[in-house]
Scaffold this motif. Sequence first.
Motif, short mmCIF file in Angstrom:
data_model
loop_
_atom_site.label_atom_id
_atom_site.label_comp_id
_atom_site.label_asym_id
_atom_site.label_seq_id
_atom_site.Cartn_x
_atom_site.Cartn_y
_atom_site.Cartn_z
N ASP A 76 0.83 -1.22 0.00
CA ASP A 76 0.00 0.00 0.00
C ASP A 76 0.85 1.26 0.00
OD1 ASP A 76 -2.25 -1.50 0.03
OD2 ASP A 76 -2.79 -1.11 2.13
N TRP A 107 -7.24 11.53 4.87
CA TRP A 107 -7.11 10.29 4.11
C TRP A 107 -6.31 9.25 4.89
CZ3 TRP A 107 -3.25 7.15 2.47
CH2 TRP A 107 -3.62 6.12 1.60
N ARG A 125 -7.72 3.71 10.07
CA ARG A 125 -8.93 3.18 10.74
C ARG A 125 -9.38 1.87 10.09
NH1 ARG A 125 -10.43 8.37 11.97
NH2 ARG A 125 -10.24 8.49 14.22
N ASP A 126 -9.36 1.85 8.75
CA ASP A 126 -9.77 0.62 8.04
C ASP A 126 -8.83 -0.53 8.40
OD1 ASP A 126 -11.79 2.00 6.87
OD2 ASP A 126 -10.83 2.22 4.90
N LEU A 127 -7.55 -0.21 8.47
CA LEU A 127 -6.57 -1.25 8.80
C LEU A 127 -6.77 -1.76 10.23
CD1 LEU A 127 -4.40 -2.22 6.88
CD2 LEU A 127 -2.76 -0.76 8.07
N ASP A 151 -8.22 7.80 7.79
CA ASP A 151 -9.25 6.84 7.35
C ASP A 151 -8.61 5.51 6.95
OD1 ASP A 151 -11.19 8.66 7.84
OD2 ASP A 151 -11.53 9.24 5.75
N TYR A 152 -7.46 5.62 6.25
CA TYR A 152 -6.74 4.41 5.83
C TYR A 152 -6.36 3.59 7.07
CZ TYR A 152 -2.82 1.52 4.31
OH TYR A 152 -1.98 0.46 4.10
N ASP A 211 -9.57 -1.85 11.84
CA ASP A 211 -10.76 -2.73 11.81
C ASP A 211 -10.36 -4.13 11.36
OD1 ASP A 211 -12.47 -0.87 12.71
OD2 ASP A 211 -13.31 -0.31 10.75
N ALA A 212 -9.52 -4.17 10.31
CA ALA A 212 -9.09 -5.48 9.79
C ALA A 212 -8.28 -6.24 10.85
CB ALA A 212 -8.28 -5.29 8.52
#
Length: 413
Positions: free
Chosen positions: A168, A206, A212-214, A209-210, A216-217
């Motif tokens: 990424d 950005w 935060r998504d990680l 948010d990136y 969650d995963a």
Amino acid sequence: MATVTDDQAPQALLMQLLDPACRADPYPSYNRIRELGPLHLPESNLTVFSSFADCDEVLRHPSTRSDRTNSTITQRQLEAESGPRPRGPASFLFLDPPDHTRLRRLVSKAFVPKVVKALEPDIAALVDGLLDDMEKAGASGSVDVIADLAYPLPVAVICRLLGVPVEDEPKFSHASGLLAASLDPFLALTGHTSDLFDEQMKAGIWLNDYLRDLIDARRTAPGADLMSALIAVEESGDQLTEDEIVATCNLLLIAGHETTVNLIANATLAMLRHPSQWARLGADASRVAAIIEETMRYDPPVQLVGRIAGEDMTIGDITIPAGDTMLLLLAAAHRDPAANERPEEFDPARESIRHIGFGKGAHFCLGAPLARLEASVALSAVTARFPNARLAADPVYKANLTLRGMSTLSVVI
Ligand code: HEM
């Protein structure tokens, strides 16, 4: 002490530092600023310190703060500006006790020398792979030490440590670059363009948010990484919040992207300009620690840091009112003849190397052992592998002042 009402020259010198043309060699400007003494700009609520003794004293002073939110300058900016802002707290670099102490303690375990030392085989393998590729690329012309070694190494290491997929990286390297540029403090003096400010704010949103998504995963599939460890701490009680995990990972990701690269590159450049140092290190890896410390002094990756006066405070004969901002020109302090003899010479063999390039006191760089290890593996390997390396062209610098560094360093190997 210089005040702008006495003389406009000191402020003009500060403006000169901002000029990208000055980036390749800011040291003559730093020297002139330091020779003028502390620059006190009461109407800008700013004082600039540049001697070693003053910078050292401010870093140790009990009344200095790192949280800029209540500074007079920030308050004025907030009143003047609207638009998007990243939500959530600042990283602990910009916090004071008790939050700073709590968050730093949770992260520091991952950076103690023993834990960092265990990364050495991985770092050595990464360096070997990068040098193999360089060797192939170098057969048909010059190589770029930034793109081929100095940047990819710390990025791979910090991604691995945090648990951020290195694939990424192209997505967040742009955001990281913009956020690193937002650390330049003179923007407050010159008035930055609102376009750049908006871009930096969007990059911050950005990246958060990136992350935060990680996070969650990682909650459903934890790994053996720092992000998963912080999530485990969050889930086990009330020691930190998700917003704080995001801010911490953001700080570590940017620190991992924008600092060690410049230590490796600046040391490479200094040695190529002093070829006997290149040859000696290539033949004797035990010299690497001195090369690193002298680079930290002579050409430091972090050129300045900021502080806020938490209450009225006095440094030398200057009284700084509560809320005022102080800039500490570390790169100027390192060339202070009162701290280091023959300061303009790159001399790793000097008797003592005095620098504050990793800061001092409560905010001393957490990543220092990691940066030193990465640089020592990379520099000893590159000099041993390419004994005949020489500069192919003048280096090209990025615009950043605080995290000053090259964008290209072309070398023939
Ligand atoms: C050569 C490379 C590096 C240099 C020159 C450097 C320099 C600095 C400096 C000067 C500070 C103090 C800032 C202040 O007092 O306001 C600092 C703090 C910090 N650095 Fe580094 N750094 C480097 C590499 C790293 C790396 C690789 C990491 C982690 C991945 C890192 C993580 C941090 C953190 C977390 C802080 C904040 C500490 C605190 O506020 O308590 N640094 N660094």
